[in-house]
Design an enzyme around this catalytic site. Structure first.
Site, PDB file in Angstrom:
ATOM      1  CG  HIS A   1      -1.937  -1.034   1.256  1.00 61.23           C
ATOM      2  ND1 HIS A   1      -3.070  -0.929   2.026  1.00 61.23           N
ATOM      3  CD2 HIS A   1      -2.053  -2.217   0.595  1.00 61.23           C
ATOM      4  CE1 HIS A   1      -3.832  -1.984   1.841  1.00 61.23           C
ATOM      5  NE2 HIS A   1      -3.230  -2.787   0.981  1.00 61.23           N
TER       6      HIS A   1
ATOM      7  CD  GLU B   1      -2.078   4.146   2.953  1.00 61.62           C
ATOM      8  OE1 GLU B   1      -3.270   4.421   3.132  1.00 61.62           O
ATOM      9  OE2 GLU B   1      -1.699   3.237   2.175  1.00 61.62           O
TER      10      GLU B   1
ATOM     11  CB  CYS C   1      -6.686  -0.469   5.266  1.00 60.75           C
ATOM     12  SG  CYS C   1      -4.937  -0.915   5.137  1.00 60.75           S
TER      13      CYS C   1
ATOM     14  CB  CYS D   1      -2.096   1.780   6.107  1.00 63.26           C
ATOM     15  SG  CYS D   1      -1.726   0.873   4.579  1.00 63.26           S
TER      16      CYS D   1
END
Length: 153
Positions: free
Chosen positions: A56, A58, A86, A89
């Site tokens: 992801h 992040e 999410c 993260c």
């Protein structure tokens, strides 16, 4: 102290990252990490292209910032994300001690700040950052909608 319009400026940079994700057929979410009014890390989702569910934007940006600062503690840093993060993260953001989270648009399926759960209220968190939402919201929402409409064709 951050100027009032800095949040929009840095979110625009995160949106540019999201557009890069869109261009490679990834879910168009981007992130930038800022320290002392300077971008020190930037990324976009790479889960599909890298065959890695951990990639992801992040998490990639956190790794870049930690490497640049030679520290896992990013307590003088802020993160700008084009969509609500999410739980995975948010856990990493908390562990890194990010000072502030800015995000553009709520993520109704996986968002863990306001959409599905309140990560920082419902779970013990290592560190609780300040949270700011709805920054450049419309532009991020349109990019995500365009991506998923394209997928449904």
């Amino acid at each position: 102290m951050m100027k009032k319009d800095d949040s929009h400026k840095f979110m625009k940079m995160a949106i540019l990252q999201a557009k890069q994700a869109f261009a490679i057929d990834e879910v168009p979410i981007g992130a930038v990490i800022v320290k002392n009014h300077q971008i020190i890390a930037k990324s976009h989702n790479r889960t599909i292209i890298d065959h890695n569910p951990l990639n992801h934007c992040e998490l990639i940006a956190l790794q870049q910032a930690s490497k640049k600062l030679l520290s896992w503690r990013l307590d003088d840093c802020d993160i700008y994300i084009t969509a609500e993060p999410c739980a995975m993260c948010l856990g990493a953001i908390s562990m890194a001690r990010i000072k502030k989270i800015y995000y553009a648009v709520a993520e109704p399926k996986f968002g863990a700040i306001e959409s599905n759960q309140n990560f920082f209220k419902n779970y013990p968190a290592y560190f609780k950052p300040e949270i700011y939402s709805a920054i450049n919201e419309e532009e991020s929402r349109e990019l995500l909608q365009m991506f998923f409409q394209k997928k449904r064709l």
